[in-house]
Design a protein around this motif. Structure first.
Motif, mmCIF file in Angstrom:
data_model
loop_
_atom_site.group_PDB
_atom_site.id
_atom_site.type_symbol
_atom_site.label_atom_id
_atom_site.label_comp_id
_atom_site.label_asym_id
_atom_site.label_seq_id
_atom_site.Cartn_x
_atom_site.Cartn_y
_atom_site.Cartn_z
ATOM 1 N N THR A 1 103.659 51.605 43.230
ATOM 2 C CA THR A 1 104.972 50.973 43.397
ATOM 3 C C THR A 1 106.015 52.035 43.685
ATOM 4 O OG1 THR A 1 104.488 49.065 41.975
ATOM 5 C CG2 THR A 1 106.805 49.667 42.256
ATOM 6 N N LEU A 2 106.820 51.771 44.710
ATOM 7 C CA LEU A 2 107.927 52.651 45.086
ATOM 8 C C LEU A 2 109.228 51.885 44.913
ATOM 9 C CD1 LEU A 2 107.978 55.576 46.490
ATOM 10 C CD2 LEU A 2 108.730 54.344 48.507
ATOM 11 N N LEU A 3 110.224 52.530 44.319
ATOM 12 C CA LEU A 3 111.555 51.948 44.147
ATOM 13 C C LEU A 3 112.535 52.732 45.002
ATOM 14 C CD1 LEU A 3 113.506 50.014 42.565
ATOM 15 C CD2 LEU A 3 113.686 51.831 40.835
ATOM 16 N N THR A 4 113.357 52.017 45.783
ATOM 17 C CA THR A 4 114.332 52.687 46.640
ATOM 18 C C THR A 4 115.540 51.781 46.846
ATOM 19 O OG1 THR A 4 114.584 53.918 48.717
ATOM 20 C CG2 THR A 4 113.355 51.842 48.829
ATOM 21 N N THR A 5 116.516 52.269 47.627
ATOM 22 C CA THR A 5 117.712 51.476 47.916
ATOM 23 C C THR A 5 117.855 51.261 49.414
ATOM 24 O OG1 THR A 5 119.127 53.448 48.034
ATOM 25 C CG2 THR A 5 118.923 52.381 45.888
ATOM 26 N N SER A 6 118.219 50.068 49.789
ATOM 27 C CA SER A 6 118.382 49.760 51.214
ATOM 28 C C SER A 6 119.595 50.472 51.797
ATOM 29 C CB SER A 6 118.503 48.246 51.417
ATOM 30 O OG SER A 6 119.550 47.697 50.638
ATOM 31 N N THR A 7 120.635 50.679 50.988
ATOM 32 C CA THR A 7 121.846 51.334 51.487
ATOM 33 C C THR A 7 121.551 52.732 52.008
ATOM 34 O OG1 THR A 7 123.069 50.140 49.781
ATOM 35 C CG2 THR A 7 124.250 51.876 50.937
ATOM 36 N N CYS A 8 120.655 53.427 51.330
ATOM 37 C CA CYS A 8 120.321 54.787 51.749
ATOM 38 C C CYS A 8 119.303 54.795 52.880
ATOM 39 C CB CYS A 8 119.787 55.588 50.563
ATOM 40 S SG CYS A 8 119.252 57.249 51.025
ATOM 41 N N LEU A 9 118.166 54.176 52.679
ATOM 42 C CA LEU A 9 117.094 54.307 53.660
ATOM 43 C C LEU A 9 117.400 53.617 54.984
ATOM 44 C CD1 LEU A 9 115.541 55.597 51.346
ATOM 45 C CD2 LEU A 9 113.503 54.405 52.159
ATOM 46 N N LEU A 10 118.340 52.677 54.979
ATOM 47 C CA LEU A 10 118.722 52.004 56.223
ATOM 48 C C LEU A 10 120.049 52.517 56.765
ATOM 49 C CD1 LEU A 10 117.738 48.324 55.300
ATOM 50 C CD2 LEU A 10 116.320 50.121 56.312
ATOM 51 N N ALA A 11 120.542 53.623 56.192
ATOM 52 C CA ALA A 11 121.838 54.163 56.617
ATOM 53 C C ALA A 11 121.755 54.746 58.025
ATOM 54 C CB ALA A 11 122.303 55.243 55.644
ATOM 55 N N PRO A 12 122.836 54.649 58.800
ATOM 56 C CA PRO A 12 122.879 55.275 60.126
ATOM 57 C C PRO A 12 122.699 56.787 60.013
ATOM 58 C CG PRO A 12 124.727 53.765 59.827
ATOM 59 C CD PRO A 12 124.078 53.934 58.479
ATOM 60 N N ASN A 13 122.220 57.383 61.087
ATOM 61 C CA ASN A 13 122.038 58.832 61.202
ATOM 62 C C ASN A 13 120.937 59.377 60.305
ATOM 63 O OD1 ASN A 13 124.134 59.080 63.094
ATOM 64 N ND2 ASN A 13 125.649 59.092 61.456
ATOM 65 N N ARG A 14 120.070 58.497 59.810
ATOM 66 C CA ARG A 14 118.840 58.966 59.177
ATOM 67 C C ARG A 14 117.679 58.590 60.103
ATOM 68 N NH1 ARG A 14 121.842 58.293 54.295
ATOM 69 N NH2 ARG A 14 121.461 59.936 52.749
ATOM 70 N N THR B 1 125.394 60.402 49.016
ATOM 71 C CA THR B 1 124.007 60.159 49.426
ATOM 72 C C THR B 1 123.744 58.760 49.947
ATOM 73 O OG1 THR B 1 123.251 59.393 47.255
ATOM 74 C CG2 THR B 1 123.276 61.787 47.634
ATOM 75 N N ASP B 2 124.771 57.913 50.008
ATOM 76 C CA ASP B 2 124.573 56.500 50.361
ATOM 77 C C ASP B 2 123.716 55.785 49.316
ATOM 78 O OD1 ASP B 2 125.987 56.661 52.961
ATOM 79 O OD2 ASP B 2 124.290 57.920 53.519
ATOM 80 N N SER B 3 123.972 56.113 48.060
ATOM 81 C CA SER B 3 123.352 55.426 46.914
ATOM 82 C C SER B 3 121.876 55.772 46.735
ATOM 83 C CB SER B 3 123.535 53.908 47.018
ATOM 84 O OG SER B 3 124.889 53.565 46.979
ATOM 85 N N HIS B 4 121.604 57.029 46.469
ATOM 86 C CA HIS B 4 120.256 57.412 46.055
ATOM 87 C C HIS B 4 119.852 56.644 44.811
ATOM 88 C CE1 HIS B 4 119.422 61.576 48.095
ATOM 89 N NE2 HIS B 4 119.413 60.568 48.952
ATOM 90 N N VAL B 5 118.599 56.245 44.770
ATOM 91 C CA VAL B 5 118.128 55.466 43.630
ATOM 92 C C VAL B 5 118.184 56.283 42.343
ATOM 93 C CG1 VAL B 5 115.667 56.037 43.850
ATOM 94 C CG2 VAL B 5 116.356 53.785 42.965
#
Length: 371
Positions: free
Chosen positions: A186-199, A234-238
């Motif tokens: 199981t991986l926990l993450t945030t959509s705000t960060c991983l879907l942020a522009p310029n990544r 960080t755009d909301s790192h988990v």
């Protein structure tokens, strides 16, 4: 509870398995290789990338180096410490009388900054050979210069600082602070960060999840869609909001003040955490960490959070902010999450002045990786 064992496959190959003893009717055996270990997996050591005059810490260098030294001292009591710095003699002069130097390793190279969580390697365990996954660090979506930091892992590997294989994933932007693993798929993450522009803006959510599942051998990805901290770059790192802990537990930041700007978003985050299920379909045990009182620097609120703790062998290092009630409450929650670990507070008021905290400046490596 369970133990890790190795069982032969086809007579000549060993794989890691988890054997759980909780079932009175027989053993439950789950294949564990390759897998992304949890942070509480046994460690060889932790990396710190040391602050120097060429970093954004220049105006408060002595203050932040005191904080780094306090972190280094606690880590070196329990395991190895790898310090990355452009001038290791200077660092040695700062710490030699205060840190167990027998457990300290050094790697000298040029660096931009100090956020090892995000430029350090993410380690995958595959049988007896750990693999260092080197992802692209682009300064949290090209907000800051990171060209030197993005080269640290490869240079340290070439310098034989690690006993592991190297895996180039530099075509994908990913920071260690943006993901949490329970070690069981199981991986926990945030959509705000991983879907942020310029990544990874050429990829959509489905494609990014497929990449995470494939690279880390995950069975499920839990996406947090709510939660943020004012002043966070960080755009909301988990790792600033919610952390996976042993025994299907999630420790998370809870705001109880309706007048606080974070109240609504963190309430929604809590509600979403309540909907998450383990791979067995069970709800997680949720432990609420206190929200740190507002800390202002130059009219800006700083992202103080108790979720930014570091798990090491037999201890949890957690950030404190000179807030006795909140600091003590956070320690009590972490003691509940990690009953067999020593809970150690470290004053991290210096770190949040550059918008990070204790977990952000560290990267752990599993047993056998750091030489």
């Amino acid at each position: 509870m369970g133990i890790l064992v190795s069982l032969p496959k086809n007579g000549d190959e060993e794989k890691n398995y988890q054997v759980n003893w909780g079932n009175p009717f027989g053993l439950q055996v789950e294949m564990r290789a390759p897998f992304l270990p949890s942070e509480w997996h046994k460690q060889s050591g932790v990396q710190l990338t040391w602050p120097h005059a060429g970093t954004d810490w220049a105006h408060m260098l002595k203050e932040v180096q005191e904080c780094f030294t306090a972190i280094a001292r606690e880590i070196a009591k329990k395991e190895l410490l790898l310090i990355v710095a452009p001038d290791i003699d200077t660092v040695k002069a700062q710490i030699s009388n205060r840190v167990n130097m027998e457990n300290v390793r050094f790697f000298e190279c040029e660096t931009n900054d100090t956020w090892a969580r995000d430029h350090g390697a993410i380690t995958l365990i595959d049988g007896s050979t750990p693999r260092l996954l080197d992802f692209c660090f682009n300064g949290w979506g090209q907000k800051f210069v990171a060209g030197l930091d993005n080269q640290i892992t490869r240079k340290a590997y070439d310098a034989k600082c690690f006993k592991a294989e190297y895996a180039n994933h530099l075509n994908f932007v990913l920071e260690g602070g943006s993901i949490e693993s329970d070690g069981f798929g199981t991986l926990l993450t945030t959509s705000t960060c991983l879907l942020a522009p310029n990544r990874n803006d050429t990829m959509n959510k489905v494609e990014i999840e497929e990449r995470l599942r494939s690279v880390f051998h995950m069975q499920q990805v839990l996406w947090l869609d709510h939660g943020y901290l004012a002043g966070d770059d960080t755009d909301s790192h988990v790792d600033t909001l919610a952390r996976l802990c042993p025994n299907n537990t999630i420790a998370y930041v809870k705001c109880i003040d309706p007048d606080d700007e974070h109240f609504e978003e963190l309430q929604k985050m809590e509600e979403q955490l309540c909907t998450f299920r383990t791979l067995k379909g069970e709800p997680y045990r949720l432990l609420a960490l206190p929200m740190a009182d507002c800390i202002i620097e130059n009219t800006e609120r700083l992202p103080a959070t108790y979720a930014n703790f570091l798990i090491i062998n037999k201890a949890v290092l957690y950030p404190t902010y000179n807030q006795p009630k909140n600091d003590a409450e956070a320690a009590a929650v972490l003691a509940e999450a990690f009953p067999d670990s020593e809970i150690i507070g470290i004053d991290c008021r210096a770190l949040i002045k550059q918008h990070g905290s204790l977990h952000c400046v560290t990267m752990q490596y599993p047993e056998g990786v750091i030489k």
